[in-house]
Design an enzyme around this catalytic site. Structure first.
Site, PDB file in Angstrom:
ATOM      1  N   SER A 133      40.810  38.652  51.457  1.00  0.00           N
ATOM      2  CA  SER A 133      39.395  38.910  51.187  1.00  0.00           C
ATOM      3  C   SER A 133      38.522  38.018  52.050  1.00  0.00           C
ATOM      4  O   SER A 133      38.894  36.876  52.357  1.00  0.00           O
ATOM      5  CB  SER A 133      39.097  38.641  49.705  1.00  0.00           C
ATOM      6  OG  SER A 133      37.713  38.582  49.460  1.00  0.00           O
ATOM      7  N   TYR A 186      39.529  35.836  41.367  1.00  0.00           N
ATOM      8  CA  TYR A 186      39.960  36.742  42.436  1.00  0.00           C
ATOM      9  C   TYR A 186      39.974  36.042  43.794  1.00  0.00           C
ATOM     10  O   TYR A 186      40.975  36.071  44.516  1.00  0.00           O
ATOM     11  CB  TYR A 186      39.036  37.956  42.481  1.00  0.00           C
ATOM     12  CG  TYR A 186      39.314  38.880  43.646  1.00  0.00           C
ATOM     13  CD1 TYR A 186      40.407  39.739  43.621  1.00  0.00           C
ATOM     14  CD2 TYR A 186      38.486  38.893  44.769  1.00  0.00           C
ATOM     15  CE1 TYR A 186      40.669  40.596  44.683  1.00  0.00           C
ATOM     16  CE2 TYR A 186      38.739  39.743  45.834  1.00  0.00           C
ATOM     17  CZ  TYR A 186      39.831  40.595  45.790  1.00  0.00           C
ATOM     18  OH  TYR A 186      40.094  41.429  46.844  1.00  0.00           O
ATOM     19  N   LYS A 223      43.159  34.977  46.517  1.00  0.00           N
ATOM     20  CA  LYS A 223      43.228  35.392  47.911  1.00  0.00           C
ATOM     21  C   LYS A 223      43.335  34.189  48.850  1.00  0.00           C
ATOM     22  O   LYS A 223      43.974  34.273  49.900  1.00  0.00           O
ATOM     23  CB  LYS A 223      42.018  36.262  48.269  1.00  0.00           C
ATOM     24  CG  LYS A 223      41.992  37.596  47.527  1.00  0.00           C
ATOM     25  CD  LYS A 223      43.237  38.453  47.815  1.00  0.00           C
ATOM     26  CE  LYS A 223      43.115  39.840  47.236  1.00  0.00           C
ATOM     27  NZ  LYS A 223      44.270  40.706  47.564  1.00  0.00           N
TER      28      LYS A 223
END
Length: 275
Positions: A152, A191, A195
């Site tokens: 990401s 999240y 990543k």
């Protein structure tokens, strides 16, 4: 149509929707013929996705085979690799695309902090590590093996101080003084931390497989309007998110050799992402 033995074998996880589905479509538009294993946690949804692609692209040279893939289940992953082994005997490209975000579940009080964080790390890092480890013997049978991890743009540590782009200004902004803090429109802290961890995972696989000729990358596909996190594509588009097909085409460019000079890096479509 080319025979199945002529096709490059590729496995894309989380491929029944969002970016994964766009990767499948981009592969099917390519002049290169692939045998695509479409990984889906729900095989029914996987079959629906495969049918959709075949209807949209009836002249594709590639073939699609749905394979049940649940990153939270070792049994599922072992069976997936067994299926690939018995079907093609090798794997040319693994795209670790499947991912999950549970930050919104904390915001809505549907999951505890621990449940959401463990869920994010289990899917995005632990499950990805298990699958990759299981897939390595099949990748090493390829003449040009490639291993991709979907990361990401929010995973960069140095860019947590970046405020120039509207999306970065929003997620990097500090809330007002006091407690409790406003949970924000699109919370992503668990999240993005997974990543960042995935980037280290990619670097270690790059180290481990250096002398085996496996090309390894982390792909930062851009801010895309997918269903990840439950915010909804339309709201994300209003925030500046791009159509997921942009990320699909970029990923296939990596698969087909256009970014080979950046092996071992986190790459965006137009630059190497800073750590």
């Amino acid at each position: 149509m080319s025979s199945s033995s002529d096709r490059k074998v590729i496995f894309v996880t989380g491929a029944n929707t969002g970016l994964g589905l766009e990767i499948i479509k981009a592969l099917c538009k390519s002049t290169t013929a692939y045998h695509i294993f479409l990984g889906s946690r729900d095989p029914v949804k996987g079959e629906e996705a495969a049918k959709q692609v075949q209807q949209e692209l009836p002249s594709t040279q590639s073939t699609i085979q749905v394979i049940q893939t649940d990153l939270s289940s070792d049994d599922s992953l072992e069976k997936a690799i067994e299926t690939i082994s018995s079907t093609t005997g090798h794997l040319d490209i693994l795209i670790n695309n499947a991912g999950a975000s549970f930050d919104g579940q904390i915001k809505s009080n549907k999951m505890s902090i621990r449940e959401a964080w463990n869920g994010s790390w289990d899917t995005n890092v632990s499950g990805t590590q298990v699958l990759t480890t299981l897939a390595i013997p099949l990748l090493l049978k390829s003449s040009n093996p490639r291993l991709l991890f979907m990361t990401s743009g929010t995973s960069s540590l140095i860019e947590t101080d970046k405020f120039g782009h509207p999306a970065m200004a929003r997620i990097n902004a500090s809330p007002e003084k006091g407690w409790p803090k406003d949970k924000g429109l699109n919370p992503i802290v668990s999240y993005r931390s997974t990543k960042t961890g995935l980037n280290m995972l990619m670097r270690d696989w790059c180290r481990v497989l250096k002398n085996d000729g496996v090309k390894v990358w982390a792909i930062s596909p851009g801010f895309l309007a997918t269903g990840l996190g439950g915010v909804g594509p339309e709201i994300l588009k209003k925030m500046g998110a791009l159509d997921p097909s942009v990320g699909g085409g970029f990923t296939v460019d990596v698969v087909e050799g256009k970014y080979d000079e950046h092996v071992g890096k986190v790459i965006r479509k137009d630059m190497v992402q800073p750590w």
